[in-house]
Every structure is written in structure tokens, then in C-alpha cells.
Design an enzyme around this catalytic site. Structure first.
Site, PDB file in Angstrom:
ATOM      1  N   ARG A   1      37.440   3.648  54.414  1.00 18.32           N
ATOM      2  CA  ARG A   1      38.354   3.914  53.315  1.00 18.32           C
ATOM      3  C   ARG A   1      38.600   2.589  52.610  1.00 18.32           C
ATOM      4  O   ARG A   1      39.279   1.701  53.139  1.00 18.32           O
ATOM      5  CB  ARG A   1      39.646   4.524  53.839  1.00 18.32           C
ATOM      6  CG  ARG A   1      39.403   5.870  54.525  1.00 18.32           C
ATOM      7  CD  ARG A   1      40.121   5.999  55.849  1.00 18.32           C
ATOM      8  NE  ARG A   1      39.458   6.994  56.701  1.00 18.32           N
ATOM      9  CZ  ARG A   1      39.854   7.275  57.940  1.00 18.32           C
ATOM     10  NH1 ARG A   1      40.877   6.671  58.470  1.00 18.32           N
ATOM     11  NH2 ARG A   1      39.184   8.157  58.645  1.00 18.32           N
TER      12      ARG A   1
ATOM     13  N   SER B   1      49.754  13.862  66.956  1.00 19.42           N
ATOM     14  CA  SER B   1      48.516  13.099  66.989  1.00 19.42           C
ATOM     15  C   SER B   1      48.456  12.166  68.192  1.00 19.42           C
ATOM     16  O   SER B   1      49.480  11.655  68.648  1.00 19.42           O
ATOM     17  CB  SER B   1      48.397  12.267  65.705  1.00 19.42           C
ATOM     18  OG  SER B   1      47.345  11.318  65.805  1.00 19.42           O
TER      19      SER B   1
ATOM     20  N   THR C   1      39.769  16.843  68.115  1.00 23.81           N
ATOM     21  CA  THR C   1      39.155  16.416  66.863  1.00 23.81           C
ATOM     22  C   THR C   1      37.697  16.045  67.108  1.00 23.81           C
ATOM     23  O   THR C   1      37.403  15.163  67.913  1.00 23.81           O
ATOM     24  CB  THR C   1      39.920  15.222  66.264  1.00 23.81           C
ATOM     25  OG1 THR C   1      41.231  15.665  65.892  1.00 23.81           O
ATOM     26  CG2 THR C   1      39.204  14.680  65.034  1.00 23.81           C
TER      27      THR C   1
ATOM     28  N   LYS D   1      38.849  21.011  65.973  1.00 22.20           N
ATOM     29  CA  LYS D   1      39.163  20.621  64.594  1.00 22.20           C
ATOM     30  C   LYS D   1      38.040  19.741  64.039  1.00 22.20           C
ATOM     31  O   LYS D   1      37.603  18.808  64.701  1.00 22.20           O
ATOM     32  CB  LYS D   1      40.478  19.853  64.549  1.00 22.20           C
ATOM     33  CG  LYS D   1      40.897  19.387  63.160  1.00 22.20           C
ATOM     34  CD  LYS D   1      42.256  18.703  63.212  1.00 22.20           C
ATOM     35  CE  LYS D   1      42.676  18.207  61.838  1.00 22.20           C
ATOM     36  NZ  LYS D   1      41.886  17.025  61.407  1.00 22.20           N
TER      37      LYS D   1
ATOM     38  N   TYR E   1      47.161   4.540  52.755  1.00 27.01           N
ATOM     39  CA  TYR E   1      46.576   5.048  54.000  1.00 27.01           C
ATOM     40  C   TYR E   1      46.543   6.575  53.991  1.00 27.01           C
ATOM     41  O   TYR E   1      45.564   7.199  54.418  1.00 27.01           O
ATOM     42  CB  TYR E   1      47.393   4.552  55.197  1.00 27.01           C
ATOM     43  CG  TYR E   1      47.064   5.243  56.504  1.00 27.01           C
ATOM     44  CD1 TYR E   1      45.899   4.940  57.201  1.00 27.01           C
ATOM     45  CD2 TYR E   1      47.921   6.216  57.037  1.00 27.01           C
ATOM     46  CE1 TYR E   1      45.590   5.577  58.400  1.00 27.01           C
ATOM     47  CE2 TYR E   1      47.618   6.852  58.230  1.00 27.01           C
ATOM     48  CZ  TYR E   1      46.460   6.526  58.907  1.00 27.01           C
ATOM     49  OH  TYR E   1      46.160   7.167  60.083  1.00 27.01           O
TER      50      TYR E   1
ATOM     51  N   GLN F   1      47.079  16.946  69.677  1.00 28.07           N
ATOM     52  CA  GLN F   1      45.734  16.650  69.187  1.00 28.07           C
ATOM     53  C   GLN F   1      45.121  15.504  69.973  1.00 28.07           C
ATOM     54  O   GLN F   1      45.757  14.470  70.187  1.00 28.07           O
ATOM     55  CB  GLN F   1      45.783  16.285  67.704  1.00 28.07           C
ATOM     56  CG  GLN F   1      44.457  15.828  67.108  1.00 28.07           C
ATOM     57  CD  GLN F   1      44.297  14.313  67.149  1.00 28.07           C
ATOM     58  OE1 GLN F   1      45.282  13.579  67.243  1.00 28.07           O
ATOM     59  NE2 GLN F   1      43.062  13.851  67.094  1.00 28.07           N
TER      60      GLN F   1
ATOM     61  N   TYR G   1      42.054  12.712  70.468  1.00 26.33           N
ATOM     62  CA  TYR G   1      40.875  11.951  70.072  1.00 26.33           C
ATOM     63  C   TYR G   1      40.100  11.628  71.343  1.00 26.33           C
ATOM     64  O   TYR G   1      40.676  11.137  72.326  1.00 26.33           O
ATOM     65  CB  TYR G   1      41.258  10.648  69.370  1.00 26.33           C
ATOM     66  CG  TYR G   1      41.647  10.810  67.925  1.00 26.33           C
ATOM     67  CD1 TYR G   1      40.819  11.470  67.027  1.00 26.33           C
ATOM     68  CD2 TYR G   1      42.842  10.280  67.442  1.00 26.33           C
ATOM     69  CE1 TYR G   1      41.166  11.616  65.697  1.00 26.33           C
ATOM     70  CE2 TYR G   1      43.195  10.418  66.106  1.00 26.33           C
ATOM     71  CZ  TYR G   1      42.357  11.091  65.248  1.00 26.33           C
ATOM     72  OH  TYR G   1      42.705  11.237  63.920  1.00 26.33           O
TER      73      TYR G   1
ATOM     74  N   HIS H   1      38.564  16.387  57.588  1.00 28.64           N
ATOM     75  CA  HIS H   1      39.452  15.258  57.866  1.00 28.64           C
ATOM     76  C   HIS H   1      40.125  14.758  56.580  1.00 28.64           C
ATOM     77  O   HIS H   1      40.354  13.562  56.386  1.00 28.64           O
ATOM     78  CB  HIS H   1      38.678  14.109  58.529  1.00 28.64           C
ATOM     79  CG  HIS H   1      39.463  13.386  59.585  1.00 28.64           C
ATOM     80  ND1 HIS H   1      39.325  13.639  60.925  1.00 28.64           N
ATOM     81  CD2 HIS H   1      40.394  12.413  59.497  1.00 28.64           C
ATOM     82  CE1 HIS H   1      40.129  12.848  61.625  1.00 28.64           C
ATOM     83  NE2 HIS H   1      40.787  12.105  60.767  1.00 28.64           N
TER      84      HIS H   1
ATOM     85  N   ARG I   1      38.413  12.021  54.545  1.00 26.76           N
ATOM     86  CA  ARG I   1      38.513  10.639  55.031  1.00 26.76           C
ATOM     87  C   ARG I   1      37.318  10.226  55.886  1.00 26.76           C
ATOM     88  O   ARG I   1      37.263   9.098  56.368  1.00 26.76           O
ATOM     89  CB  ARG I   1      39.798  10.480  55.842  1.00 26.76           C
ATOM     90  CG  ARG I   1      41.049  10.641  55.005  1.00 26.76           C
ATOM     91  CD  ARG I   1      42.290  10.805  55.854  1.00 26.76           C
ATOM     92  NE  ARG I   1      42.589   9.648  56.674  1.00 26.76           N
ATOM     93  CZ  ARG I   1      43.165   8.518  56.233  1.00 26.76           C
ATOM     94  NH1 ARG I   1      43.471   8.407  54.949  1.00 26.76           N
ATOM     95  NH2 ARG I   1      43.420   7.514  57.040  1.00 26.76           N
TER      96      ARG I   1
END
Length: 376
Positions: free
Chosen positions: A164, A106, A155, A249, A24, A127, A129, A273, A276
Site C-alpha cells: 500500500r 482481529s 483469513t 475469508k 491506513y 479472526q 491470521y 481484503h 488491499r
């Protein structure tokens, strides 16, 4: 094992943490070309060696987003740190506080913003989202503010999920299948800590987002809540709700950087990122000087993605960044050794930066500039 560099941490981390969580962290999207480029492009930047300079005293301190830092680094927002190592977010936050560098929590952390604030008793960065549920976003912004977070990091490059392949093939999940359970059995130290430690939860989301009451419902929510409608109007709304400087970001283009600067954004994180998201994008370090030339006189720039050494920190400073974010290097050290690993990582990076500065004839981090490097 004698730890002398970030790569040593990675090897130990790989040996101690289950494969699905190692992969991961140590993976990029699709072909992983951008993931690899983030590191390899640093190596193409040579550092000028200088002599005849008094380097008996070297100052590695800097300012990032207006805050003092003993080293021009901050710990990047990485989800699930508390699964890489039990209590991971709090361990990294404490080590960062003791050393004197910023820590960014996060949205998808295991420990909540309130738990980290209580454990550290000092300001840290948060951070965000931006998901479809704007009521949840609104509440999370104000929770971060109430917890005393000094910076809000938004972000911008997760309006769509990059695939991924390793995560899909490994069946990455909080509830592992048989193959992953067999692998976990080979990591007894990690398994013991997880079984005997506090119950795992995503503290910023579970019990706060609508319909998310447990880990099973969280997985469904996370897949459905990514918001492809995220735009600059949302950024303006977030700035208003936060009521202070906002860090953006995920900016990897001169035009986007100019839009942000025109909006009054004071700090941008040049980041892809960690490779990713958009595979095939350029490395963050290759875009840094272009963005610095365009808006560096109006906006502070921080470099994220690919940083592994003190030499990389020097290179990023030379190309216009006030400092760098440490993501994978942080995960390696945490997964390998917990909080002592983070403390050792910071000590090693400071030594590497100090040595690089001295041999390049620089005694202050603030004096590092474009003329101190050249391309191979």
C-alpha cells in the site's frame, strides 16, 4: 455536523484521526483499482422498484453463520481499532452486542481476545491470521476457544503482503516520525485520548509470540511471520484444532470455493481484503453471484469489501449473500465518534435497508433475491 450517512462519518473521521491512520484504512494496494471497484460496482446494480405491497411491517433480521442477527451485517476484523479510537475493539464489540449483530476481533487487535471477552461477557467471532509460528497459531486458536468465541474466521488471502503506497510514504508506525508527530499535533482530541488512555499493545501477540515482548519487536515479527506456505492442508489442521465450523475469508474464485465446500467448510466470506492485497482483482460483489451459482447450495456466503449503505446490503442479499461485513464503514464511525458512532451507524444502515426493502416491495430480508436487481 449532522450525520445522515456513512460518507458523513468518513469526513469527520478524516478530520479527527492522524493522517497515517486515516490512510491506513482508506487505501488499497498499488494503483487502488480494486479498492475503487469494490464501491463503484455496487452502483451498477439497480434495484427494482415495486408498488402495491403492504409494507407496514418490515423485518430486517437474518441469520449469519447460523447465528441470529438483527441486521444482516457483522463487523469485519480490522487491525488496530484501538489506535483509531482508544479502546476501539471493546467499543465496537459492545455496540454490536447491544444492537444484536456479530463482531469479529482481529488477530492484530490492540485489545486481546481475553480482554474483549471480559468486557462484553458475550460470544463474538475471532479472526485468525496463519503465521509461520504454528505453535503460536495453535495457542491462539485455543485462546479464542477458551474465551468463548462462537466462530473462527480464517483469513486466506494474506500469504503475501500487498504493498500500500500510502503506508510506505506516510511512514506508518506505532512510533511516528517528525512529520507524523506534527500532524498528530493537529488532532488534539485523538492525542489526548491516546496519552491519557491505557497503554497501547497488541494483546493477542505481545507476550504470546516468541520474541515479541514490546511494540518494537512486534513490527519485526509481523513483517517476517507472513506465511507463503499457507495451503489447504493448513485449513484442515485448523478445523481439527478448532473442533467446530470454520469460516474462510478471502475466497474470490469459483474453483477455490468448490475446494472449500468439498472440505466441509460451511461459510465463506467472498472478499478481496478491501482491495488491499491483489490490485487488479475484480470486486467482491462481481464475484459473489458466480460463487453463489457454483456452491451456494452447499455453503453460506458472506460478502465483504465495498459495503457502505443499506442499499449495498440489499444488493448483496439479492446476489446470494446471507449478510455483509462492515470494515471501512465501521472504522469511519469509530474514528469519528467512538461507540456512539458505531451505534448511530447501525441505526442509519437499518433505516436505509428498511427503506430500500419497502420501496422494492420486500417485507422480509429473507425474501430478497436475484430478481430484485438488474444491471445498469
Amino acid at each position: 455536523m449532522t450525520i445522515t450517512c456513512t460518507e458523513d462519518f468518513r469526513q469527520l473521521y478524516k478530520a479527527r484521526v492522524p493522517k497515517m491512520f486515516y490512510d491506513y484504512a482508506e487505501s488499497g494496494s498499488y494503483s487502488e483499482s480494486t479498492f475503487r471497484r469494490n464501491e463503484s460496482d455496487f452502483a451498477r446494480l439497480n434495484i427494482r422498484q415495486r408498488v402495491g405491497v403492504d409494507i407496514s411491517e418490515i423485518d430486517t433480521s437474518a441469520r449469519m453463520a447460523g447465528e441470529a442477527a438483527a441486521l444482516p451485517v457483522a463487523f469485519a476484523p480490522v487491525g488496530m481499532l484501538g489506535i483509531q479510537n482508544i479502546g476501539g475493539e471493546i467499543k465496537v464489540a459492545k455496540a454490536a452486542q447491544q444492537f444484536g449483530v456479530p463482531f469479529i476481533l482481529s488477530t492484530m487487535s490492540i485489545a486481546s481476545v481475553e480482554e474483549v471477552a471480559e468486557a462484553t461477557g458475550a460470544p463474538f467471532w475471532f479472526q485468525l491470521y496463519v503465521v509461520k509460528d504454528r505453535e503460536f497459531v495453535h495457542d491462539l486458536i485455543h485462546r479464542a476457544k477458551a474465551a468463548g468465541c462462537s466462530q473462527l474466521v480464517v483469513t486466506m488471502d494474506l500469504a503475501m503482503l500487498g504493498q500500500r503506497h500510502k503506508d510506505v510514504k506516510n511512514g506508518l508506525s506505532i512510533k511516528p516520525g517528525l512529520k507524523n508527530l506534527i500532524n498528530i499535533a493537529t488532532k488534539p482530541r485523538w492525542a489526548y485520548d491516546m496519552v491519557t488512555g491505557p497503554k497501547l499493545s497488541f494483546g493477542n501477540v505481545v507476550g504470546h509470540a516468541k520474541g515479541v515482548d514490546d511494540l518494537a519487536s512486534l513490527l519485526t515479527w509481523a513483517a517476517e511471520m507472513v506465511d507463503p506456505a499457507l495451503d489447504w492442508d493448513d485449513v484442515a489442521w485448523i478445523c481439527k484444532e478448532w473442533g467446530g465450523p470454520v469460516i474462510l475469508k478471502g475466497v474470490m474464485d469459483v474453483e477455490d470455493a468448490r475446494i472449500a465446500a468439498d472440505m466441509g467448510i460451511e461459510t465463506i466470506v467472498v472478499s478481496n481484503h478491501g482491495g488491499r492485497q491483489l490490485d487488479g482483482a475484480g470486486s467482491s460483489i462481481s464475484w459473489l453471484p458466480q460463487i453463489a451459482d457454483a456452491v451456494g447450495d452447499r455453503v453460506e456466503l458472506i460478502l465483504d469489501s465495498g459495503v457502505r449503505t443499506g442499499m449495498d446490503i440489499f444488493r448483496a442479499r439479492a446476489l446470494g449473500a446471507s449478510g455483509v461485513l462492515l470494515g471501512r464503514a465501521m472504522v469511519y464511525a469509530l474514528g469519528a465518534m467512538g461507540q456512539p458512532g458505531i451505534e448511530k451507524l447501525l441505526t442509519l444502515l437499518e433505516k436505509e435497508l428498511r427503506t430500500t426493502m419497502g420501496l422494492a416491495g420486500k417485507t422480509r430480508a429473507g425474501d430478497i433475491g436475484r430478481s430484485d436487481i438488474y444491471r445498469a
